[in-house]
Design a protein around this motif. Sequence first.
Motif, short mmCIF file in Angstrom:
data_model
loop_
_atom_site.label_atom_id
_atom_site.label_comp_id
_atom_site.label_asym_id
_atom_site.label_seq_id
_atom_site.Cartn_x
_atom_site.Cartn_y
_atom_site.Cartn_z
N THR A 9 -7.97 8.84 -5.12
CA THR A 9 -7.63 10.25 -5.37
C THR A 9 -7.52 11.06 -4.08
O THR A 9 -6.70 11.96 -3.99
CB THR A 9 -8.67 10.90 -6.29
OG1 THR A 9 -9.95 10.42 -5.89
CG2 THR A 9 -8.40 10.57 -7.74
N GLU A 10 -8.29 10.70 -3.06
CA GLU A 10 -8.20 11.48 -1.81
C GLU A 10 -7.13 10.96 -0.87
O GLU A 10 -7.00 11.43 0.25
CB GLU A 10 -9.54 11.46 -1.04
CG GLU A 10 -10.64 12.28 -1.66
CD GLU A 10 -11.46 11.42 -2.60
OE1 GLU A 10 -11.96 10.37 -2.15
OE2 GLU A 10 -11.54 11.77 -3.80
N HIS A 11 -6.39 9.94 -1.32
CA HIS A 11 -5.37 9.37 -0.45
C HIS A 11 -6.00 8.79 0.82
O HIS A 11 -5.40 8.74 1.88
CB HIS A 11 -4.35 10.45 -0.06
CG HIS A 11 -2.96 9.88 0.10
ND1 HIS A 11 -2.16 9.53 -0.96
CD2 HIS A 11 -2.24 9.59 1.19
CE1 HIS A 11 -1.01 9.07 -0.51
NE2 HIS A 11 -1.03 9.09 0.79
N ALA A 12 -7.27 8.36 0.72
CA ALA A 12 -7.99 7.87 1.89
C ALA A 12 -8.09 6.36 1.90
O ALA A 12 -8.28 5.75 2.95
CB ALA A 12 -9.39 8.48 1.94
N HIS A 13 -8.03 5.76 0.73
CA HIS A 13 -8.11 4.30 0.63
C HIS A 13 -6.97 3.81 -0.21
O HIS A 13 -6.53 4.46 -1.14
CB HIS A 13 -9.43 3.88 -0.03
CG HIS A 13 -10.60 4.19 0.83
ND1 HIS A 13 -11.11 3.30 1.76
CD2 HIS A 13 -11.37 5.30 0.92
CE1 HIS A 13 -12.13 3.86 2.39
NE2 HIS A 13 -12.31 5.07 1.89
N HIS A 14 -6.52 2.60 0.12
CA HIS A 14 -5.47 2.00 -0.69
C HIS A 14 -5.98 0.67 -1.23
O HIS A 14 -6.66 -0.07 -0.54
CB HIS A 14 -4.20 1.81 0.12
CG HIS A 14 -2.99 1.69 -0.76
ND1 HIS A 14 -2.66 0.54 -1.41
CD2 HIS A 14 -2.05 2.61 -1.11
CE1 HIS A 14 -1.56 0.74 -2.12
NE2 HIS A 14 -1.17 1.99 -1.96
N GLY A 20 2.88 -0.36 5.40
CA GLY A 20 2.05 -0.31 6.61
C GLY A 20 1.04 0.82 6.52
O GLY A 20 -0.14 0.66 6.84
N GLU A 21 1.52 1.95 6.05
CA GLU A 21 0.65 3.12 5.91
C GLU A 21 -0.50 2.80 4.95
O GLU A 21 -1.66 3.11 5.21
CB GLU A 21 1.48 4.28 5.39
CG GLU A 21 0.76 5.60 5.39
CD GLU A 21 1.55 6.69 4.66
OE1 GLU A 21 2.70 6.41 4.21
OE2 GLU A 21 1.01 7.80 4.53
N ALA A 22 -0.14 2.14 3.84
CA ALA A 22 -1.17 1.77 2.86
C ALA A 22 -2.15 0.77 3.47
O ALA A 22 -3.37 0.91 3.33
CB ALA A 22 -0.50 1.18 1.62
N TRP A 23 -1.61 -0.24 4.14
CA TRP A 23 -2.46 -1.28 4.74
C TRP A 23 -3.50 -0.67 5.68
O TRP A 23 -4.66 -1.07 5.71
CB TRP A 23 -1.58 -2.29 5.49
CG TRP A 23 -2.35 -3.19 6.40
CD1 TRP A 23 -2.50 -3.07 7.75
CD2 TRP A 23 -3.11 -4.35 6.02
NE1 TRP A 23 -3.28 -4.07 8.24
CE2 TRP A 23 -3.67 -4.88 7.20
CE3 TRP A 23 -3.36 -5.00 4.81
CZ2 TRP A 23 -4.47 -6.02 7.21
CZ3 TRP A 23 -4.15 -6.14 4.82
CH2 TRP A 23 -4.70 -6.63 6.01
N LEU A 24 -3.07 0.33 6.45
CA LEU A 24 -4.00 0.96 7.40
C LEU A 24 -5.15 1.65 6.67
O LEU A 24 -6.16 1.99 7.28
CB LEU A 24 -3.25 1.95 8.29
CG LEU A 24 -2.41 1.29 9.39
CD1 LEU A 24 -1.46 2.29 10.04
CD2 LEU A 24 -3.32 0.65 10.45
#
Lengths: 309, 750
Positions: free
Chosen positions: A246-251, A297-301
């Motif tokens: 929800t916080e867009h902090a973890h994928h 890539g953004e998600a992986w990070l």
Amino acid sequence: MAELPPHMRPDRSFQGLILALQRYWADYGCVILQPYDMEVGAGTFHPATTLRALGPHAWNAAYVQPSRRPKDGRYGENPNRLQHYYQFQVILKPSPPELQDLYLNSLAAIGIDKAFHDLRFVEDDWESPTLGAWGLGWECWCDGMEVSQFTYFQQVAGFECAPVSGELTYGLERLACYLQGVDSIMDLNFNGRAGNQKVMYRDVFLQAEQEYSRHNFEFADTDMLFEQFRMAEAACRKYLDAGWDTEHAHHLMALPAYDQCIKASHIFNLLDARGVISVTERQSYILRVRDLARACGEAWLKTAGGGTH
Amino acid sequence: MPDLLLELFSEEIPARMQARAAEDLRKMVTDRLVDAGLVYEGATAFATPRRLALAVQGIPARQPDLKEEKKGPRVGAPEAAVQGFLKSAGLASIAEATIQRDPKKGEFYVALVEKPGRPAIDVLAEILPVVIRTFPWPKSMRWGERSSRSGALAWVRPLHSILATFGPETETPDIVPFAVDGIAAGNATRGHRFLAPRVIHASHFADYAAKLERAKVVLDPARRREIILTDAKHLAFAQGFELVEDPALLEEVAGLVEWPVVLMGTFDHDFLRLPPEVIRTTIRVNQKCFVVRAQPAPEGTQGSPVSSLSPQGGEEKSGPRGGEGRPALANKFILVANTEAADGGAAIVAGNERVIRARLADAKFFYETDLRHWRDVPLDMRLMKFKDIVFHEKLGTQWERIERIERLAAELAPLLGADAEKARRAARLAKADLLTGMVGEFPELQGLMGKYYARATGEDESVAVACEEHYKPVGPGDRVPGNPVSVAVALADKFDTLVGFWAIDERPTGSKDPYALRRAALGIVRLVLSNEIRLRLKQVVDLAYREIDRHIVGPGEVLSVDDTREDLVGFFADRLVVLLKEQGARHDLVNAALHVGARFIAEGEPIYEQDDLLLIVRRVEALGKFLDTEDGKNLLAGYKRATNIIRIEERRDKTEYTGEPSAELYRQAEEWELARAIDTAAAEASAAVAREDFAAAMSAMAKLRPHVDAFFDKVTVNVDDPPVRANRLKLLNRIRAATGTVADFSRIAG
Ligand SMILES: Nc1ncnc2c1ncn2[C@@H]1O[C@H](COP(=O)(O)OP(=O)(O)O)[C@@H](O)[C@H]1O
Ligand SMILES: [Mg+2]
């Protein structure tokens, strides 16, 4: 190398070459992986390279990757170009200071003696427009033959590499031709045996080259492929959206999403080989895949592997 | 005085960047030395694949001491100001300052500040890290562990060590004490990667260069080139061949080796059936090897030196001729290795031969497949592919562009003495080779392959040649084609490009010229002049515009035909001025010819009347000759005098003295005579210009001269009788008007 039985020697046996490289890099401390189980154009697409090159964690791995280049098909008639060939891929992160020496020693390990050969690092900057990746490095030449690609990754999926990885890509068939002293990939001795036990590269792959060339250039179902491209693209986006917390902090689903990106890329290559993508459209397809790669890539990070706890 | 030795030792530096990098290093270091007051005696920089090196001789051991006068506040200024001054000047008390007078300021304090010079080595320790950190590599990279830190060093490839020594020749030099991103300067380097990889310690430059040479590194790129060239020539000669020299390749190869070893290899004779350019390109581009040809036949031998060597195989006309009567290529190549192999290079040669064989086999495959395709598939079918290839998103497809070029070439053909049908055919065919496998693999063979394939499929020779030549002239040094069919297609191609990009308002600006439009315009100018073609640029632009107009796709700005035409003619005029100036013509004369009849609308660019390049040039020539004669010089002087007088009087009277002078107001014979002479000269000159006989036009003008001289001699312009004065000014003005048909004399210097 001297103690190897003849059929295991890299200069006699294609599989002997693979084994020798694996042994060398295993001995260095690499994780020896197996090929990724999807169609890709190069070892770089393996998530063990693309994604692991992003983020802060150290990572050393080596693996063989079957590489599909639909456009390179020549119906098995070209001596050194195939639509399906093997790359041996090494990724070392961060790039160690003595990477060039490590590479040269790996050549020694497969029997290329620098006392007799002319080894050269010739400028060749690497760029993958579909992966949004680039790096600087060389083609490595042995007596005028390009046997490997050597790259210091600077950017992958549009993100700066921090730290930088060193990537080595050996073109296994061409290297083997060189070692075995044959002119055509099809003439390679695959298993290193002699007489009626001998299996040649042609025995394993000639038929496949012919069939796939026919498929890639003449028959691949373009309507289906266009549809598949759209589906892979949509699925990639869907998994990416679903994977964010929800916080867009973890994928939580970077890897499955990335699979769809790879799929889209391969389908694009097939469509391109079929000649149904015009010059202007071509660019837009490349950009679409690149957007996916970037988002992956953004998600992986934001995963543990990418450095987020 | 001490010398500096600097070496930056890295992984392999791209060959194409080395020369520039050496020069940048020299300049960056020496500029900063000079800025720091350290004037040196000499500096030389070198590059190899693995190192940049710089030797600076004769640097003073210390910077000179600097004495500086520092102005302070007025005497009697507030205490705070005085204290501030003392602090900034480093004085203990105001007694140390002197007092000076200034008529405006009165008395004020001055401090003499002495800045002692620092040891040069300390200055270097500051300069060198800055140079390294800010080095202008075209592309640089990060590497290793440190690459994730901010401020990590960027270099062209990983930098491994820095050698930096400083000291007089007679002593062991000091190491310049500095470090960059964890790499501390020292006095160590390494020799050849394979032949002498161990560490070497070096003191001065001479010691360094000698030790490197022993460690199998030739530091100086010029010497490496020299070695390669000499050895290659000898090796070729010894085997009865001649090296095909290639300076760009030589430069590149010299940047790929530290220890050049020249070897020769062989390829299968059968490949000589390929066009020689294909062989050469394949070997050169992919393998960076040189090709050789048969030694030229001695003077006086008759017949083709070619046939003896080359098997004129098959029915293809494109056999292995060397082209333009030069001997054909031989089935040999020369490679430059970077090592002395234990077997004398046998394995290296064998390896290179194998690669070259594969490359040539690839080329042969393309060549034969392309040829088969050209024979089996009709041209129009082949060209269909161009319907899918966009030339520019606003200018339609390649297919449409070819159609335009075709029509334009056919329309231009009669002006050039070319057969319109052949021009049409050539235009249709000219781009066809872009679709071939060979050009796909080697884009630099575009045009050339078209020529070979066209010949092999029975096209007219002039049509085949045009496939290659229509791209020409490419650069300022490139040959200008003379074959009328080539010229027709070349002009049509270039006009289409220019007019197209003009129409969609993609004109070059400043240094930006992505579509190489300057080159296209210069190409047209050179084609026209060297073939002495009579062409009204404006007409051709209009023709091309008409063609383009139907293919332009929106959105965006579209320039009208009028704007396109006038602006483009101005663009051509600029190219012409530059070109003629390069050829030694006088700038002012070119402008004088160019501006005949030009109009100026408000501020800005002129609207030119002259748009026939050949005529403009002829006019410039005639004008030049005329001005070399006494008559010419005097007439110009008379013209200048007349216009000066008019200008002054017009400004003073705030009016213009234009219009016909009236005969009743003539008071002196010289006025009558000048008037009559002007009438005759103007009529004669106009007639001559109409005949394009500029020499005659100039002679007609020359007849004016005695009358102009006599007028100025005998007649006073500024008399008290205002109508007479005005009439005389009008008469003078007619000189300007009459000469204007020949040239714009106002633009001529002197
Ligand atoms: N079609 C092909 N068939 C066989 N070997 C190939 C083919 N294309 C490339 N190679 C080999 O694989 C190596 C890596 O190929 P390259 O095109 O540089 O890969 P990447 O796309 O990963 O940069 C090359 O050095 C070459 O030896
Ligand atoms: Mg490559």
